[in-house]
Design a protein around this motif. Structure first.
Motif, PDB file in Angstrom:
ATOM      1  N   PRO A  15       0.838  -1.193   0.000  1.00 16.53           N
ATOM      2  CA  PRO A  15       0.000   0.000   0.000  1.00 16.53           C
ATOM      3  C   PRO A  15       0.877   1.247   0.000  1.00 16.53           C
ATOM      4  N   CYS A  16       0.390   2.293  -0.633  1.00 14.87           N
ATOM      5  CA  CYS A  16       1.165   3.536  -0.653  1.00 14.87           C
ATOM      6  C   CYS A  16       0.245   4.709  -0.958  1.00 14.87           C
ATOM      7  N   SER A  17       0.795   5.889  -0.808  1.00 12.71           N
ATOM      8  CA  SER A  17       0.079   7.097  -1.208  1.00 12.71           C
ATOM      9  C   SER A  17       1.014   7.951  -2.047  1.00 12.71           C
ATOM     10  N   LEU A  18       0.410   8.809  -2.830  1.00 12.74           N
ATOM     11  CA  LEU A  18       1.156   9.714  -3.698  1.00 12.74           C
ATOM     12  C   LEU A  18       0.761  11.126  -3.308  1.00 12.74           C
ATOM     13  N   GLU A  19       1.676  11.815  -2.639  1.00 13.09           N
ATOM     14  CA  GLU A  19       1.419  13.160  -2.133  1.00 13.09           C
ATOM     15  C   GLU A  19       1.397  14.165  -3.289  1.00 13.09           C
ATOM     16  N   GLY A  20       0.464  15.114  -3.214  1.00 11.53           N
ATOM     17  CA  GLY A  20       0.408  16.185  -4.200  1.00 11.53           C
ATOM     18  C   GLY A  20      -0.275  15.802  -5.503  1.00 11.53           C
ATOM     19  N   TYR A  21      -0.964  14.664  -5.510  1.00 11.16           N
ATOM     20  CA  TYR A  21      -1.692  14.219  -6.704  1.00 11.16           C
ATOM     21  C   TYR A  21      -3.086  13.776  -6.301  1.00 11.16           C
ATOM     22  N   THR A  22      -4.008  13.851  -7.244  1.00  9.33           N
ATOM     23  CA  THR A  22      -5.335  13.298  -7.075  1.00  9.33           C
ATOM     24  C   THR A  22      -5.679  12.473  -8.305  1.00  9.33           C
ATOM     25  N   ARG A  23      -6.534  11.492  -8.128  1.00  8.02           N
ATOM     26  CA  ARG A  23      -7.031  10.722  -9.270  1.00  8.02           C
ATOM     27  C   ARG A  23      -8.167  11.519  -9.886  1.00  8.02           C
ATOM     28  N   ALA A  24      -8.089  11.738 -11.193  1.00 12.95           N
ATOM     29  CA  ALA A  24      -9.126  12.474 -11.903  1.00 12.95           C
ATOM     30  C   ALA A  24      -9.481  11.734 -13.180  1.00 12.95           C
ATOM     31  N   THR A  38      -6.559   9.298 -14.501  1.00  9.34           N
ATOM     32  CA  THR A  38      -5.171   9.701 -14.601  1.00  9.34           C
ATOM     33  C   THR A  38      -4.814  10.354 -13.270  1.00  9.34           C
ATOM     34  N   MET A  39      -3.549  10.528 -13.019  1.00 10.77           N
ATOM     35  CA  MET A  39      -3.117  11.250 -11.828  1.00 10.77           C
ATOM     36  C   MET A  39      -2.837  12.687 -12.242  1.00 10.77           C
ATOM     37  N   VAL A  40      -3.315  13.628 -11.432  1.00 16.31           N
ATOM     38  CA  VAL A  40      -3.182  15.044 -11.736  1.00 16.31           C
ATOM     39  C   VAL A  40      -2.581  15.736 -10.520  1.00 16.31           C
ATOM     40  N   PRO A  41      -1.538  16.563 -10.727  1.00 16.10           N
ATOM     41  CA  PRO A  41      -0.996  17.310  -9.589  1.00 16.10           C
ATOM     42  C   PRO A  41      -2.054  18.217  -8.973  1.00 16.10           C
ATOM     43  N   GLN A  42      -2.120  18.197  -7.643  1.00 17.20           N
ATOM     44  CA  GLN A  42      -3.038  19.077  -6.921  1.00 17.20           C
ATOM     45  C   GLN A  42      -2.453  19.320  -5.540  1.00 17.20           C
ATOM     46  N   GLU A  43      -2.207  20.582  -5.240  1.00 16.62           N
ATOM     47  CA  GLU A  43      -1.610  20.954  -3.963  1.00 16.62           C
ATOM     48  C   GLU A  43      -2.459  20.454  -2.799  1.00 16.62           C
ATOM     49  N   GLY A  44      -1.814  19.809  -1.844  1.00 15.67           N
ATOM     50  CA  GLY A  44      -2.477  19.330  -0.641  1.00 15.67           C
ATOM     51  C   GLY A  44      -3.222  18.011  -0.797  1.00 15.67           C
ATOM     52  N   ALA A  45      -3.266  17.473  -2.003  1.00 11.95           N
ATOM     53  CA  ALA A  45      -3.992  16.215  -2.234  1.00 11.95           C
ATOM     54  C   ALA A  45      -3.108  15.016  -1.921  1.00 11.95           C
ATOM     55  N   SER A 143      -7.730  22.461 -18.001  1.00  8.93           N
ATOM     56  CA  SER A 143      -6.777  22.454 -16.887  1.00  8.93           C
ATOM     57  C   SER A 143      -7.472  22.614 -15.538  1.00  8.93           C
ATOM     58  N   ASN A 144      -8.790  22.506 -15.507  1.00 10.62           N
ATOM     59  CA  ASN A 144      -9.544  22.683 -14.274  1.00 10.62           C
ATOM     60  C   ASN A 144      -9.953  21.345 -13.667  1.00 10.62           C
ATOM     61  N   LEU A 145      -9.865  21.244 -12.346  1.00 12.36           N
ATOM     62  CA  LEU A 145     -10.351  20.079 -11.624  1.00 12.36           C
ATOM     63  C   LEU A 145     -11.631  20.461 -10.915  1.00 12.36           C
ATOM     64  N   GLU A 146     -12.618  19.579 -10.981  1.00 12.51           N
ATOM     65  CA  GLU A 146     -13.854  19.844 -10.256  1.00 12.51           C
ATOM     66  C   GLU A 146     -14.490  18.533  -9.826  1.00 12.51           C
ATOM     67  N   GLU A 147     -15.084  18.545  -8.638  1.00 10.79           N
ATOM     68  CA  GLU A 147     -15.855  17.393  -8.185  1.00 10.79           C
ATOM     69  C   GLU A 147     -17.228  17.537  -8.809  1.00 10.79           C
TER      70      GLU A 147
END
Length: 154
Positions: A15-24, A38-45, A143-147
């Motif tokens: 198991p692991c985590s990837l700091e500073g990325y979110t799955r989008a 895909t993995m997308v850079p996102q501050e604090g994710a 280039s926008n991320l949104e839930e």
């Protein structure tokens, strides 16, 4: 994907985590009939999952499945183990952004299994997927991320 047993795969994984990325979700797959992850850079994710040590033959098979290097590229990243150690790894990142299309339920279920494996590989940790009925996803539009929506499990 690799046509190996679950036990074989879990024995080679952690198991692991990837700091500073979110799955989008933001690249359309005609195989799946909707947007894929895909993995997308996102501050604090922080994205959770698992890493698998692959031999060259297994990596070649996975590269073909992921459409490397045409659809996805591999980027070197630092993966964080639950014990706090950091190990080098690679992650597939989509090469381009396409118009978003809702992911198909079968694909979302496959993604949930990947996230669930993070908890299955650890003992003594609550698994939030054990009784989870809905999934909130992040989509990438340009280039926008949104839930966007809460998608019921199939």
């Amino acid at each position: 994907r690799l046509k190996v047993s679950k036990d074989y795969l879990l024995a080679k994984s952690f198991p692991c985590s990837l700091e500073g990325y979110t799955r989008a979700y933001g690249r359309i797959s005609y195989t799946w009939g909707g947007s894929v992850a895909t993995m997308v850079p996102q501050e604090g994710a922080r994205a959770f999952g698992y890493a698998c040590k692959l031999n060259s033959e297994e990596l070649e098979i996975l590269n073909g499945y992921e459409g490397y290097p045409t659809c996805y590229r591999r980027e070197k990243v630092e993966l964080k183990h639950p014990n706090g150690s950091v190990v080098p790894g690679e992650v597939y990142i989509a090469n381009n952004d396409e118009e978003y299309k809702d992911p198909c339920p079968k694909y979302l279920t496959a993604c949930q299994k990947t996230e669930k494996a993070y908890y299955d590989l650890q003992t003594g940790i609550d698994n939030p997927y054990a009784s989870h009925e809905e999934v909130k996803i992040t989509v990438k539009r340009a280039s926008n991320l949104e839930e966007v929506f809460v998608y019921p499990r199939p």
